[in-house]
Design a protein around this motif. Structure first.
Motif, mmCIF file in Angstrom:
data_model
loop_
_atom_site.group_PDB
_atom_site.id
_atom_site.type_symbol
_atom_site.label_atom_id
_atom_site.label_comp_id
_atom_site.label_asym_id
_atom_site.label_seq_id
_atom_site.Cartn_x
_atom_site.Cartn_y
_atom_site.Cartn_z
ATOM 1 N N ALA A 374 0.565 -1.091 0.177
ATOM 2 C CA ALA A 374 0.185 -0.011 -0.155
ATOM 3 C C ALA A 374 1.075 1.209 0.050
ATOM 4 C CB ALA A 374 -0.914 0.148 1.089
ATOM 5 N N ARG A 375 0.665 2.152 -0.182
ATOM 6 C CA ARG A 375 1.118 3.373 -0.657
ATOM 7 C C ARG A 375 0.909 4.523 0.636
ATOM 8 N NH1 ARG A 375 -2.739 3.341 -4.791
ATOM 9 N NH2 ARG A 375 -1.661 3.523 -6.548
ATOM 10 N N ALA A 376 1.512 4.981 1.367
ATOM 11 C CA ALA A 376 1.621 5.768 2.341
ATOM 12 C C ALA A 376 1.755 6.761 2.523
ATOM 13 C CB ALA A 376 3.630 5.668 3.215
ATOM 14 N N ALA A 377 0.753 7.421 3.180
ATOM 15 C CA ALA A 377 0.640 8.609 3.156
ATOM 16 C C ALA A 377 0.587 9.934 3.957
ATOM 17 C CB ALA A 377 -1.103 8.712 4.139
ATOM 18 N N LEU A 378 0.772 10.584 2.988
ATOM 19 C CA LEU A 378 1.147 12.332 3.521
ATOM 20 C C LEU A 378 0.424 12.396 4.556
ATOM 21 C CD1 LEU A 378 2.054 13.718 -0.393
ATOM 22 C CD2 LEU A 378 3.535 12.539 0.865
ATOM 23 N N GLY A 379 1.087 13.981 5.261
ATOM 24 C CA GLY A 379 0.277 14.508 6.334
ATOM 25 C C GLY A 379 -0.641 15.733 6.280
ATOM 26 N N ALA A 380 -1.352 16.398 6.596
ATOM 27 C CA ALA A 380 -1.993 17.139 6.102
ATOM 28 C C ALA A 380 -1.071 18.597 5.860
ATOM 29 C CB ALA A 380 -2.687 18.367 7.397
ATOM 30 N N PRO A 381 -1.603 19.050 5.394
ATOM 31 C CA PRO A 381 -0.630 20.159 3.983
ATOM 32 C C PRO A 381 -0.280 21.634 5.724
ATOM 33 C CG PRO A 381 -3.249 21.097 3.456
ATOM 34 C CD PRO A 381 -2.770 19.597 4.574
ATOM 35 N N PRO A 382 0.588 22.591 5.543
ATOM 36 C CA PRO A 382 1.140 22.824 6.414
ATOM 37 C C PRO A 382 0.774 24.198 7.022
ATOM 38 C CG PRO A 382 2.692 23.288 4.248
ATOM 39 C CD PRO A 382 1.666 22.213 4.104
ATOM 40 N N ALA A 383 0.481 24.482 7.690
ATOM 41 C CA ALA A 383 0.192 26.067 8.246
ATOM 42 C C ALA A 383 1.410 26.458 7.796
ATOM 43 C CB ALA A 383 -0.142 26.509 9.999
ATOM 44 N N LEU A 384 0.943 28.450 7.303
ATOM 45 C CA LEU A 384 1.932 29.138 7.145
ATOM 46 C C LEU A 384 2.594 29.764 8.215
ATOM 47 C CD1 LEU A 384 3.207 31.485 4.598
ATOM 48 C CD2 LEU A 384 1.636 32.521 5.863
ATOM 49 N N GLY A 385 3.729 29.029 8.249
ATOM 50 C CA GLY A 385 5.650 29.377 8.963
ATOM 51 C C GLY A 385 5.465 28.153 10.288
ATOM 52 N N ALA A 386 4.443 27.269 9.668
ATOM 53 C CA ALA A 386 4.440 26.146 10.740
ATOM 54 C C ALA A 386 5.841 25.248 11.428
ATOM 55 C CB ALA A 386 3.215 24.949 10.667
ATOM 56 N N ASP A 387 7.183 25.478 10.290
ATOM 57 C CA ASP A 387 8.285 24.788 11.089
ATOM 58 C C ASP A 387 8.844 25.870 10.990
ATOM 59 O OD1 ASP A 387 7.377 22.051 10.127
ATOM 60 O OD2 ASP A 387 6.500 23.111 8.928
ATOM 61 N N ASN A 388 9.157 27.142 10.702
ATOM 62 C CA ASN A 388 9.636 28.083 11.280
ATOM 63 C C ASN A 388 10.882 27.821 12.455
ATOM 64 O OD1 ASN A 388 8.914 29.443 8.736
ATOM 65 N ND2 ASN A 388 8.055 31.472 10.478
ATOM 66 N N ALA A 389 10.227 27.995 13.696
ATOM 67 C CA ALA A 389 11.253 27.429 14.181
ATOM 68 C C ALA A 389 12.403 26.267 14.010
ATOM 69 C CB ALA A 389 10.155 26.794 15.214
ATOM 70 N N HIS A 390 11.767 25.520 13.922
ATOM 71 C CA HIS A 390 12.459 24.005 13.043
ATOM 72 C C HIS A 390 13.473 24.413 12.602
ATOM 73 C CE1 HIS A 390 13.872 20.062 12.559
ATOM 74 N NE2 HIS A 390 13.899 20.221 11.325
ATOM 75 N N TRP A 391 13.255 25.164 10.803
ATOM 76 C CA TRP A 391 14.711 25.719 9.523
ATOM 77 C C TRP A 391 14.862 26.380 10.350
ATOM 78 C CZ3 TRP A 391 16.239 21.275 7.924
ATOM 79 C CH2 TRP A 391 14.850 19.810 7.352
ATOM 80 N N LEU A 392 15.087 27.581 10.705
ATOM 81 C CA LEU A 392 14.718 28.839 11.035
ATOM 82 C C LEU A 392 15.306 29.135 12.370
ATOM 83 C CD1 LEU A 392 12.981 31.094 8.448
ATOM 84 C CD2 LEU A 392 15.016 29.629 8.388
ATOM 85 N N GLY A 393 15.045 28.628 13.450
ATOM 86 C CA GLY A 393 14.782 29.346 14.751
ATOM 87 C C GLY A 393 14.832 30.341 14.949
ATOM 88 N N ARG A 394 13.125 30.259 14.676
ATOM 89 C CA ARG A 394 12.259 31.433 15.021
ATOM 90 C C ARG A 394 10.676 31.049 14.753
ATOM 91 N NH1 ARG A 394 14.732 35.539 10.528
ATOM 92 N NH2 ARG A 394 13.128 34.627 8.403
ATOM 93 N N ARG A 395 10.464 32.182 15.115
ATOM 94 C CA ARG A 395 9.382 31.729 15.230
ATOM 95 C C ARG A 395 8.305 32.917 14.205
ATOM 96 N NH1 ARG A 395 6.699 28.421 18.047
ATOM 97 N NH2 ARG A 395 8.121 27.351 19.849
#
Length: 395
Positions: A374-395
């Protein structure tokens, strides 16, 4: 969880709306890590123009907000580029250079970077800077002129052929080829993907007609647009339609054997089941009257339409005698390349689509299957800027 084939491939996605996000979502479905780079002021236009569309083509991605006109944000983007495998953008030619992050600048930071520019008309040529959408690219590529019924106006499809087939899928193939090359050589590449170019490349059948006859055929009159009675869409009694794709004689023979009365469509005289003749003999008789003419006509759709006119008229009248689903039931085991013309909701509900596991949470999943089930499902689409903290170290 996604498929792991592209695990370790990181994509920085600056695209908006439909073609680019569709291409990068396909890469995400195959395991790539896709980071969506969005303007802090609203992000991808699709978020506000069509939230439902945004959800369809941005599942499984991260979202980082950067304003590349701001020096601090441009510097942060270049830090991300240093560890990326792919940058894909869909601005008009020259925009990225003016922002200070064109291909030459970014490959100096990361020589193995694959940089893909997905645009309507490409990076060169008189139309390179022109605005356009799917309809415009199809119009200029000669595709739109071929869509529609004989004598009617060009038909606008609700499937974005230029955006998705000519653009997104072509671009994704180019990106994958360049990634393989970069891993082998250590040197990235610039991928110039144009929706007009990709739409032109989708036309080998029409090109064959043009090269063979020296002229294209009118709407509804080429070999696969209506010249052949065994490759057509027929209206049924209830106003719904049956698609007949019985292109090869063996399939058309099975169709006629199942639906047509003896002598139907101009077959040889005396070719009926009377006098103890077998069903196979009757079918051969029905086919005999048009097979020789069809052989000659296959090289020229202008002759094909004339040579098979009785079959066109006869089948059109015949299919109007029963509802669509009655024909579907009658032909279910005939192996004659016939299918109902379904609405999208009917297509999503049909048993074969469900068995293939194509639909997940109101969206179509990865259209490719790889061993592993079976295919593996993707997660939901991201909220705007949801990953700033992880990738940029800021919110």
């Amino acid at each position: 969880m996604t498929n792991s084939l592209l695990k370790g491939v990181r994509v920085l996605d600056l695209t908006r709306l439909l073609p680019g996000p569709h291409a990068t979502q396909l890469l995400a479905q195959m395991g790539a890590e896709v980071i969506k780079i969005e303007d802090p002021d609203g992000g991808d236009y699709a978020r506000s123009l069509s939230p439902a569309l945004f959800e369809q083509v941005n599942r499984g991605k991260a979202s980082v907000t950067l304003d590349l006109r701001v020096a601090e944000d441009l510097a942060a983007f270049k830090v991300l580029v240093a560890d990326a495998d792919v940058v894909i953008e869909s601005f008009r030619p020259g925009v990225m250079e003016r922002l200070g992050c064109g291909y030459d600048t970014l490959k100096a930071i990361n020589p193995r970077l694959v940089y893909a520019a997905l645009t309507g008309y490409g990076q060169t040529g008189p139309l390179a800077d022109a605005a356009g959408h799917d309809l415009n690219y199809l119009a200029l590529a000669g595709v739109l002129d071929q869509n529609g019924t004989a004598g009617g106006a060009p038909a606008i499809s609700n499937v974005q052929i230029a955006d998705l087939a000519g653009g997104a899928l072509t671009c994704a193939v180019g990106v994958l080829a360049a990634v393989i090359g970069a891993r082998a050589s250590g040197q990235g590449a610039f991928v110039d993907a144009a929706m007009l170019d990709g739409s032109l490349a989708l036309q080998p059948v029409a090109m064959a007609t043009l090269n063979g006859l020296g002229v294209t055929q009118p709407r509804g009159a080429d070999m696969l647009t209506g010249a052949l009675p065994n490759y057509r869409v027929y209206k049924c009694r209830d106003g719904r339609y049956l698609a007949v794709g019985a292109l090869e004689p063996k399939f058309f023979g099975r169709l006629l054997a199942r639906v047509a009365p003896p002598g139907f469509g101009g077959g040889r005289r005396g070719a009926s089941t009377g006098g103890g003749g077998s069903s196979r003999q009757a079918t051969a008789g029905r086919l005999g009257g048009w097979r020789a003419r069809m052989r000659d006509a296959l090289a020229d759709p202008r002759r094909a339409r004339i040579a098979t006119r009785p079959l066109h008229w006869g089948l059109a009248a015949l299919f109007r005698t029963r509802p669509r689903d009655a024909w579907v039931a009658l032909l279910a085991d005939a192996d004659a390349c016939t299918t109902p013309v379904l609405t999208l909701d009917e297509a999503l509900a049909q048993a074969h689509v469900r068995a293939r596991g194509l639909v997940e949470d109101g969206a179509v999943g990865c259209p490719l299957r790889f061993d592993g089930g079976a295919r593996a499902a993707l997660g939901a689409p991201p909220a705007l800027g949801a990953d700033n903290a992880h990738w940029l170290g800021r919110r």
